[in-house]
Design a protein around this motif. Structure first.
Motif, PDB file in Angstrom:
ATOM      1  N   ALA A  35      -6.844  -0.400   0.047  1.00 57.84           N
ATOM      2  CA  ALA A  35      -6.465  -1.180  -1.137  1.00 57.84           C
ATOM      3  C   ALA A  35      -7.615  -1.250  -2.137  1.00 57.84           C
ATOM      4  O   ALA A  35      -7.411  -1.104  -3.349  1.00 57.84           O
ATOM      5  CB  ALA A  35      -6.028  -2.582  -0.723  1.00 57.84           C
ATOM      6  N   PHE A  59      -1.851  -1.142  -4.977  1.00 58.81           N
ATOM      7  CA  PHE A  59      -3.110  -1.509  -4.331  1.00 58.81           C
ATOM      8  C   PHE A  59      -3.521  -2.951  -4.625  1.00 58.81           C
ATOM      9  O   PHE A  59      -3.963  -3.661  -3.730  1.00 58.81           O
ATOM     10  CB  PHE A  59      -4.213  -0.535  -4.750  1.00 58.81           C
ATOM     11  CG  PHE A  59      -3.883   0.887  -4.409  1.00 58.81           C
ATOM     12  CD1 PHE A  59      -3.896   1.318  -3.095  1.00 58.81           C
ATOM     13  CD2 PHE A  59      -3.542   1.796  -5.397  1.00 58.81           C
ATOM     14  CE1 PHE A  59      -3.587   2.631  -2.757  1.00 58.81           C
ATOM     15  CE2 PHE A  59      -3.231   3.112  -5.076  1.00 58.81           C
ATOM     16  CZ  PHE A  59      -3.248   3.521  -3.761  1.00 58.81           C
ATOM     17  N   LEU A  77       0.826  -1.216   0.000  1.00 56.70           N
ATOM     18  CA  LEU A  77       0.000   0.000   0.000  1.00 56.70           C
ATOM     19  C   LEU A  77       0.850   1.251   0.000  1.00 56.70           C
ATOM     20  O   LEU A  77       0.573   2.208  -0.714  1.00 56.70           O
ATOM     21  CB  LEU A  77      -0.914   0.033   1.231  1.00 56.70           C
ATOM     22  CG  LEU A  77      -2.222  -0.702   1.145  1.00 56.70           C
ATOM     23  CD1 LEU A  77      -2.991  -0.542   2.448  1.00 56.70           C
ATOM     24  CD2 LEU A  77      -3.062  -0.224  -0.017  1.00 56.70           C
ATOM     25  N   GLY A 111      -8.145   2.170  -3.779  1.00 59.82           N
ATOM     26  CA  GLY A 111      -7.075   2.422  -4.744  1.00 59.82           C
ATOM     27  C   GLY A 111      -7.280   1.708  -6.064  1.00 59.82           C
ATOM     28  O   GLY A 111      -6.733   2.103  -7.088  1.00 59.82           O
TER      29      GLY A 111
END
Length: 187
Positions: A76, A43, A38, A79
């Motif tokens: 995550a 991601f 991260l 993203g």
């Protein structure tokens, strides 16, 4: 972790991957691998180890580990523009944590990413009422107010944020845009 602190980010991620390969059941190693990915903006690479960390935490009835991993998993998913997954993860966190200000912030973040700015504003107002020192909420509140065309409010929130984090150039640019929208180019 030492490599990461030294700024050797790719080495740290590689070492974390070695650790998870050596012991796939180690939820801490999974968590660290996801966290390092991260921080590098990877991601998609962060998702799998964080999901595994959540699963290991659930299997071992380790609520703290599950919370940490789920919070990073939201990042995550966002993203990767996986808004539904992020929302489901926030809901699972809410069931686990209950009504805490951080939950409101995460709900606002998901609402913002969905383009539901009025809902994001509602969550953020609650967060800031309950925790007026929640710095990230001021940045998100500034962006939300800007998106809603509430430039005075955007300026107020962004100035408060920049008083704590003056080096955030994106926040500074958003503040400048809000000032221009207010008709105050000199600001």
């Amino acid at each position: 972790r030492v490599a990461f602190v030294r700024g050797e980010y790719l080495d740290a991620l590689s070492l974390a991957r070695e650790a998870t390969a050596a012991d796939p059941d180690d939820m801490d190693a999974q968590f660290v691998e996801g966290w390092f990915a991260l921080r590098l903006g990877r991601f998609a690479e962060a998702e799998t180890p964080l999901v595994r960390s959540v699963e290991r935490g659930r299997a071992r009835d380790n609520g703290g580990a599950m919370v940490r991993a789920r919070m990073l998993l939201v990042e995550a998913y966002l993203g990767q523009e996986k808004i539904a997954e992020a929302s489901a993860t926030v809901d699972a966190l809410g069931e686990q944590l209950g009504d805490v200000p951080q939950m409101g912030y995460l709900r606002a973040l998901v609402a913002y990413r969905e383009g539901e700015y009025a809902l994001a504003r509602t969550w953020l107002r609650d967060v800031l009422l309950r925790n007026p020192d929640h710095t990230p909420a001021y940045l998100l509140a500034g962006g939300t107010a800007y998106a809603l065309g509430e430039y005075e409010e955007a300026v107020r929130h962004l100035r408060r944020y920049l008083a704590v984090v003056p080096s955030n150039h994106s926040a500074r640019r958003l503040l400048a845009a809000a000032e221009l929208r207010r008709g105050r180019p000199e600001e």
